[in-house]
Design a protein around this motif. Sequence first.
Motif, PDB file in Angstrom:
ATOM      1  N   LEU A  78       0.828  -1.205   0.000  1.00 20.91           N
ATOM      2  CA  LEU A  78       0.000   0.000   0.000  1.00 20.91           C
ATOM      3  C   LEU A  78       0.863   1.256   0.000  1.00 20.91           C
ATOM      4  N   ALA A  79       1.922   1.257   0.796  1.00 18.46           N
ATOM      5  CA  ALA A  79       2.785   2.435   0.884  1.00 18.46           C
ATOM      6  C   ALA A  79       3.590   2.668  -0.382  1.00 18.46           C
ATOM      7  N   SER A  80       4.055   1.580  -1.003  1.00 20.24           N
ATOM      8  CA  SER A  80       4.972   1.753  -2.134  1.00 20.24           C
ATOM      9  C   SER A  80       4.292   1.973  -3.474  1.00 20.24           C
ATOM     10  N   LYS A  81       3.196   1.256  -3.749  1.00 21.06           N
ATOM     11  CA  LYS A  81       2.625   1.372  -5.098  1.00 21.06           C
ATOM     12  C   LYS A  81       1.118   1.589  -5.146  1.00 21.06           C
ATOM     13  N   LEU A  82       0.439   1.512  -4.016  1.00 22.88           N
ATOM     14  CA  LEU A  82      -1.025   1.659  -4.024  1.00 22.88           C
ATOM     15  C   LEU A  82      -1.462   2.767  -3.068  1.00 22.88           C
ATOM     16  N   ASN A  83      -0.757   3.904  -3.109  1.00 16.82           N
ATOM     17  CA  ASN A  83      -1.030   4.963  -2.152  1.00 16.82           C
ATOM     18  C   ASN A  83      -1.898   6.097  -2.705  1.00 16.82           C
ATOM     19  N   ASP A  84      -2.682   5.780  -3.723  1.00 15.41           N
ATOM     20  CA  ASP A  84      -3.724   6.713  -4.174  1.00 15.41           C
ATOM     21  C   ASP A  84      -4.896   5.898  -4.729  1.00 15.41           C
ATOM     22  N   VAL A  85      -6.037   6.539  -4.805  1.00 15.59           N
ATOM     23  CA  VAL A  85      -7.260   5.836  -5.205  1.00 15.59           C
ATOM     24  C   VAL A  85      -7.158   5.301  -6.625  1.00 15.59           C
ATOM     25  N   GLU A  86      -6.533   6.053  -7.527  1.00 16.22           N
ATOM     26  CA  GLU A  86      -6.418   5.606  -8.914  1.00 16.22           C
ATOM     27  C   GLU A  86      -5.617   4.308  -9.008  1.00 16.22           C
ATOM     28  N   ALA A  87      -4.534   4.205  -8.241  1.00 16.15           N
ATOM     29  CA  ALA A  87      -3.719   2.987  -8.264  1.00 16.15           C
ATOM     30  C   ALA A  87      -4.507   1.807  -7.696  1.00 16.15           C
ATOM     31  N   LEU A  88      -5.274   2.044  -6.640  1.00 20.27           N
ATOM     32  CA  LEU A  88      -6.098   0.978  -6.073  1.00 20.27           C
ATOM     33  C   LEU A  88      -7.133   0.505  -7.088  1.00 20.27           C
ATOM     34  N   ARG A  89      -7.811   1.453  -7.733  1.00 19.08           N
ATOM     35  CA  ARG A  89      -8.851   1.101  -8.705  1.00 19.08           C
ATOM     36  C   ARG A  89      -8.262   0.376  -9.921  1.00 19.08           C
ATOM     37  N   ALA A  90      -7.000   0.646 -10.244  1.00 20.81           N
ATOM     38  CA  ALA A  90      -6.365   0.034 -11.413  1.00 20.81           C
ATOM     39  C   ALA A  90      -5.911  -1.395 -11.152  1.00 20.81           C
ATOM     40  N   ASP A  91      -5.792  -1.801  -9.899  1.00 23.07           N
ATOM     41  CA  ASP A  91      -5.361  -3.158  -9.592  1.00 23.07           C
ATOM     42  C   ASP A  91      -6.412  -4.149 -10.078  1.00 23.07           C
ATOM     43  N   ARG A  92      -5.976  -5.190 -10.807  1.00 20.54           N
ATOM     44  CA  ARG A  92      -6.903  -6.146 -11.417  1.00 20.54           C
ATOM     45  C   ARG A  92      -7.782  -6.849 -10.382  1.00 20.54           C
ATOM     46  N   GLU A  93      -7.184  -7.346  -9.323  1.00 21.58           N
ATOM     47  CA  GLU A  93      -7.948  -8.080  -8.309  1.00 21.58           C
ATOM     48  C   GLU A  93      -8.966  -7.169  -7.604  1.00 21.58           C
ATOM     49  N   LEU A  94      -8.540  -5.964  -7.273  1.00 24.95           N
ATOM     50  CA  LEU A  94      -9.458  -5.038  -6.617  1.00 24.95           C
ATOM     51  C   LEU A  94     -10.532  -4.554  -7.593  1.00 24.95           C
ATOM     52  N   ALA A  95     -10.193  -4.448  -8.870  1.00 26.63           N
ATOM     53  CA  ALA A  95     -11.181  -4.043  -9.879  1.00 26.63           C
ATOM     54  C   ALA A  95     -12.316  -5.058  -9.958  1.00 26.63           C
ATOM     55  N   GLU A  96     -11.992  -6.340  -9.813  1.00 28.74           N
ATOM     56  CA  GLU A  96     -13.037  -7.376  -9.807  1.00 28.74           C
ATOM     57  C   GLU A  96     -13.964  -7.188  -8.600  1.00 28.74           C
ATOM     58  N   PHE A  97     -13.374  -6.907  -7.440  1.00 27.42           N
ATOM     59  CA  PHE A  97     -14.184  -6.645  -6.253  1.00 27.42           C
ATOM     60  C   PHE A  97     -15.073  -5.423  -6.473  1.00 27.42           C
ATOM     61  N   ILE A  98     -14.515  -4.355  -7.020  1.00 27.03           N
ATOM     62  CA  ILE A  98     -15.274  -3.118  -7.236  1.00 27.03           C
ATOM     63  C   ILE A  98     -16.451  -3.383  -8.167  1.00 27.03           C
ATOM     64  N   ALA A  99     -16.215  -4.114  -9.248  1.00 22.47           N
ATOM     65  CA  ALA A  99     -17.308  -4.435 -10.182  1.00 22.47           C
ATOM     66  C   ALA A  99     -18.415  -5.203  -9.465  1.00 22.47           C
ATOM     67  N   TRP A 100     -18.037  -6.110  -8.576  1.00 19.34           N
ATOM     68  CA  TRP A 100     -19.032  -6.888  -7.824  1.00 19.34           C
ATOM     69  C   TRP A 100     -19.782  -6.004  -6.830  1.00 19.34           C
ATOM     70  N   VAL A 101     -19.068  -5.212  -6.056  1.00 21.41           N
ATOM     71  CA  VAL A 101     -19.723  -4.439  -4.993  1.00 21.41           C
ATOM     72  C   VAL A 101     -20.587  -3.310  -5.568  1.00 21.41           C
ATOM     73  N   GLN A 102     -20.288  -2.850  -6.763  1.00 14.59           N
ATOM     74  CA  GLN A 102     -21.105  -1.798  -7.381  1.00 14.59           C
ATOM     75  C   GLN A 102     -22.523  -2.271  -7.682  1.00 14.59           C
ATOM     76  N   THR A 103     -22.741  -3.575  -7.684  1.00 14.60           N
ATOM     77  CA  THR A 103     -24.086  -4.108  -7.918  1.00 14.60           C
ATOM     78  C   THR A 103     -24.903  -4.176  -6.627  1.00 14.60           C
ATOM     79  N   LYS A 104     -24.301  -3.823  -5.505  1.00  9.35           N
ATOM     80  CA  LYS A 104     -24.961  -3.923  -4.197  1.00  9.35           C
ATOM     81  C   LYS A 104     -25.535  -2.570  -3.773  1.00  9.35           C
ATOM     82  N   ARG A 105     -26.457  -2.634  -2.793  1.00  9.47           N
ATOM     83  CA  ARG A 105     -27.029  -1.416  -2.221  1.00  9.47           C
ATOM     84  C   ARG A 105     -25.914  -0.559  -1.600  1.00  9.47           C
TER      85      ARG A 105
END
Length: 126
Positions: A78-105
């Motif tokens: 998190l400190a070295s390469k994922l320390n901003d929202v854009e980097a987090l959203r660009a991560d493939r594994e987290l992008a899959e989670f985001i796509a899933w959670v966006q379908t929820k309330r």
Amino acid sequence: MPRPSQRRIDAASAAAERLAASRAPLICPLCERPIPPEAKSSRHHLTPRLKGGTHLGTVQLHQICHSAIHARFSETELASKLNDVEALRADRELAEFIAWVQTKRPDFHAPTRMTRERRASRKPSD
């Protein structure tokens, strides 16, 4: 009737804008869903506190989004390469989670477990 000064007009406008902003629902920058007052949420340090981020930027996230980040990544990652929202959203594994959670309330919450790979990497060798 005396006319109000421009300074008073500007101050009143700024106060009205702050009030309107406080009434608008917060938006989770990770999943881009609203964070209603009844939803579980927490502040995420973009640079982990253990890595010097105590006084650096934070963002308000749904608790499930925050938990998903920490279940997938180490403090060092998190400190070295994922320390901003854009980097987090660009991560493939987290992008899959985001796509899933966006379908929820917007107030959806579920327990989040650490990934198998990360759990296995933390186990001491026999």
